[in-house]
Design a protein around this motif. Structure first.
Motif, PDB file in Angstrom:
ATOM      1  N   ARG A 157     -46.464  57.086  13.515  1.00 45.63           N
ATOM      2  CA  ARG A 157     -46.529  56.783  12.099  1.00 45.63           C
ATOM      3  C   ARG A 157     -47.907  56.242  11.721  1.00 45.63           C
ATOM      4  O   ARG A 157     -48.469  56.593  10.681  1.00 45.63           O
ATOM      5  N   ARG A 158     -48.496  55.431  12.581  1.00 47.23           N
ATOM      6  CA  ARG A 158     -49.790  54.816  12.270  1.00 47.23           C
ATOM      7  C   ARG A 158     -50.899  55.854  12.187  1.00 47.23           C
ATOM      8  O   ARG A 158     -51.746  55.802  11.287  1.00 47.23           O
ATOM      9  N   VAL A 159     -50.923  56.816  13.106  1.00 47.66           N
ATOM     10  CA  VAL A 159     -52.033  57.779  13.137  1.00 47.66           C
ATOM     11  C   VAL A 159     -51.817  58.944  12.183  1.00 47.66           C
ATOM     12  O   VAL A 159     -52.774  59.631  11.840  1.00 47.66           O
ATOM     13  N   ALA A 187     -36.952  45.935  15.380  1.00 54.94           N
ATOM     14  CA  ALA A 187     -37.627  47.229  15.547  1.00 54.94           C
ATOM     15  C   ALA A 187     -37.203  48.204  14.446  1.00 54.94           C
ATOM     16  O   ALA A 187     -38.045  48.894  13.844  1.00 54.94           O
ATOM     17  N   ARG A 188     -35.909  48.260  14.179  1.00 58.32           N
ATOM     18  CA  ARG A 188     -35.425  49.185  13.146  1.00 58.32           C
ATOM     19  C   ARG A 188     -35.991  48.819  11.776  1.00 58.32           C
ATOM     20  O   ARG A 188     -36.418  49.701  11.010  1.00 58.32           O
ATOM     21  N   ALA A 189     -36.009  47.523  11.470  1.00 58.92           N
ATOM     22  CA  ALA A 189     -36.527  47.090  10.173  1.00 58.92           C
ATOM     23  C   ALA A 189     -37.992  47.479  10.014  1.00 58.92           C
ATOM     24  O   ALA A 189     -38.414  47.946   8.948  1.00 58.92           O
ATOM     25  N   TRP A 190     -38.782  47.285  11.075  1.00 60.41           N
ATOM     26  CA  TRP A 190     -40.196  47.644  10.999  1.00 60.41           C
ATOM     27  C   TRP A 190     -40.352  49.144  10.777  1.00 60.41           C
ATOM     28  O   TRP A 190     -41.133  49.585   9.912  1.00 60.41           O
ATOM     29  N   LEU A 191     -39.623  49.928  11.554  1.00 62.45           N
ATOM     30  CA  LEU A 191     -39.758  51.383  11.446  1.00 62.45           C
ATOM     31  C   LEU A 191     -39.347  51.878  10.059  1.00 62.45           C
ATOM     32  O   LEU A 191     -40.049  52.690   9.441  1.00 62.45           O
ATOM     33  N   GLU A 192     -38.234  51.402   9.574  1.00 63.08           N
ATOM     34  CA  GLU A 192     -37.774  51.876   8.269  1.00 63.08           C
ATOM     35  C   GLU A 192     -38.678  51.376   7.140  1.00 63.08           C
ATOM     36  O   GLU A 192     -38.870  52.079   6.141  1.00 63.08           O
ATOM     37  N   ARG A 193     -39.243  50.201   7.321  1.00 64.45           N
ATOM     38  CA  ARG A 193     -40.194  49.692   6.327  1.00 64.45           C
ATOM     39  C   ARG A 193     -41.449  50.555   6.270  1.00 64.45           C
ATOM     40  O   ARG A 193     -42.140  50.612   5.252  1.00 64.45           O
ATOM     41  N   HIS A 194     -41.733  51.232   7.390  1.00 66.22           N
ATOM     42  CA  HIS A 194     -42.903  52.110   7.442  1.00 66.22           C
ATOM     43  C   HIS A 194     -42.500  53.588   7.357  1.00 66.22           C
ATOM     44  O   HIS A 194     -43.207  54.469   7.844  1.00 66.22           O
ATOM     45  N   ASP A 195     -41.348  53.829   6.736  1.00 66.20           N
ATOM     46  CA  ASP A 195     -40.893  55.199   6.428  1.00 66.20           C
ATOM     47  C   ASP A 195     -40.648  56.065   7.651  1.00 66.20           C
ATOM     48  O   ASP A 195     -40.898  57.283   7.636  1.00 66.20           O
ATOM     49  N   VAL A 196     -40.166  55.443   8.728  1.00 66.98           N
ATOM     50  CA  VAL A 196     -39.669  56.207   9.869  1.00 66.98           C
ATOM     51  C   VAL A 196     -38.150  56.310   9.716  1.00 66.98           C
ATOM     52  O   VAL A 196     -37.458  55.298   9.570  1.00 66.98           O
TER      53      VAL A 196
END
Length: 372
Positions: A157-159, A187-196
């Motif tokens: 997601r970052r790159v 982990a899930r919260a971070w990923l979903e916050r970053h549109d994963v």
């Protein structure tokens, strides 16, 4: 041809975390030979970022040159062990005699967390290939929500912020076999916050071989330009089975060891790290701890118990510090704590502990590399 020495001979097969720690510990006490086909040490902890971020392409590779002051690193592949003669048989036909032998061949991971080829340039080119695929993808699917899958999804997601990134996991929560419920939720919260997109309770199959379409357990198709599988590891022990030493292995292919990390039934052969059947999390800190414990027990064995040297049972750690980076500034960490079971730390602490540098400075120090 045999490699002959006059001091007590310790041969270590495998130059991963456990092998290099053990080699360094014993370098002053014995004639150490470390056998590994790779041109350099592979810091696997940095490999997922290296497979996505070109600035990290060479970070996982650390030269063996400064590891041993007295011993040697032999670039070769072990293909057999002649226990009666106490010799390791190499692919070139050479035989390396030992007084104590250590199997530290680790486990095989799925790409990009793998040293592809035998030279640094071959492995680096593999990373560059992954980087090109990722930056050009419109959709990316990561299968497996353990530590590797979670970390890889965050790096992807970052790159490539424009791609549709999906993480599919067969369990009810992320990190369900490695962390606490709180780690999985972080982990899930971070990923979903970053549109994963996170798909839980989703088993993915690929019927029909290479190029077949992926489907979930209900038969629904899952499509993506780039797909990564992060669904587990396999101990690197096939060579032992091919060498006629399959009785040393358990049903999952791990080397069976006693409480002193000796191969069952072998007084002079040890096995450390991911390759053995010790019941603890297969993490780099566990491998390093086993390397230190085996060093003490090998000294005791070579000294025949003199000078108060007695072997000590290895005690697996029920909990070790365990971090899952979510990019350089994020992550979740499991921390053993006095008076309670564990603490779970968040982004700021994990970034300071691991995410920013992925322990590269510490591992370079372990290999004896001094920077600046």
């Amino acid at each position: 041809m045999s490699i002959v020495t006059t001091r007590r001979r310790v041969v270590i097969i495998g130059g991963g975390y456990a092998g290099v720690r053990l080699a360094r510990e014993l370098d002053a006490d014995a004639d150490v030979t470390l056998i590994d086909l790779k041109e350099a040490f592979f810091h696997r902890v940095a490999s997922l970022r290296a497979g996505a971020d070109e600035e990290w392409t060479y970070a996982p590779f650390i030269p063996y040159d400064s590891l041993l002051a007295r011993g040697r690193v032999v670039r070769n592949k072990a293909v057999g062990i002649a226990t009666a003669e106490r010799e390791v048989v190499l692919a070139t036909g050479h035989r390396v005699p030992y007084d104590a032998l250590v199997i530290a061949t680790g486990a095989d991971y799925q790409e990009p967390a793998r040293f592809t080829g035998s030279t640094v340039e071959e492995a680096a080119e593999s990373f560059r290939s992954h980087q090109r695929r990722v930056t050009g993808a419109r959709s990316i699917l990561v299968i497996g929500g353990g530590p590797s899958g979670v970390e890889l999804a965050a790096e992807l997601r970052r790159v490539n912020p424009a791609a549709a990134v999906t993480l599919a996991h067969r369990g009810p929560r992320l990190l369900n076999h490695h962390g606490t419920g709180r780690m999985g939720r972080q982990a899930r919260a971070w990923l979903e916050r970053h549109d994963v997109r996170v798909l839980l309770d989703t088993s993915v199959t690929s019927a029909g071989g290479v190029g077949a379409r992926l489907r979930d357990q209900a038969g629904n198709p899952l499509t993506a330009d780039v797909v990564y599988w992060t669904t587990g590891t396999t101990p690197n022990t096939l060579w032992l089975r091919l060498a006629g030493l399959g009785t040393w292995l358990d049903g999952s292919g791990h080397v069976k060891v006693d409480t002193h990390l000796r191969v069952l039934g072998q007084r002079d052969v040890f096995a450390v790290g991911d390759v053995n059947d010790v019941s603890e999390a297969k993490l780099s800190p566990s491998a390093v701890a086993q390397g230190e414990a085996a060093a003490h027990n090998i000294r005791a064995y070579l000294d025949h118990g003199k000078h108060g040297g007695r072997p000590r049972p290895y005690k697996p750690a029920p909990v070790r510090i365990f971090s899952v980076p979510l990019g350089p500034e994020g992550g979740t960490t499991l921390l053993p704590a006095l008076g309670r079971d564990v603490l779970v730390l968040g982004n700021r602490a994990t970034a300071a502990l691991k995410s920013r540098n992925l322990a590269v400075p510490a591992i370079r120090k372990l290999l004896g590399v001094t920077d600046g």
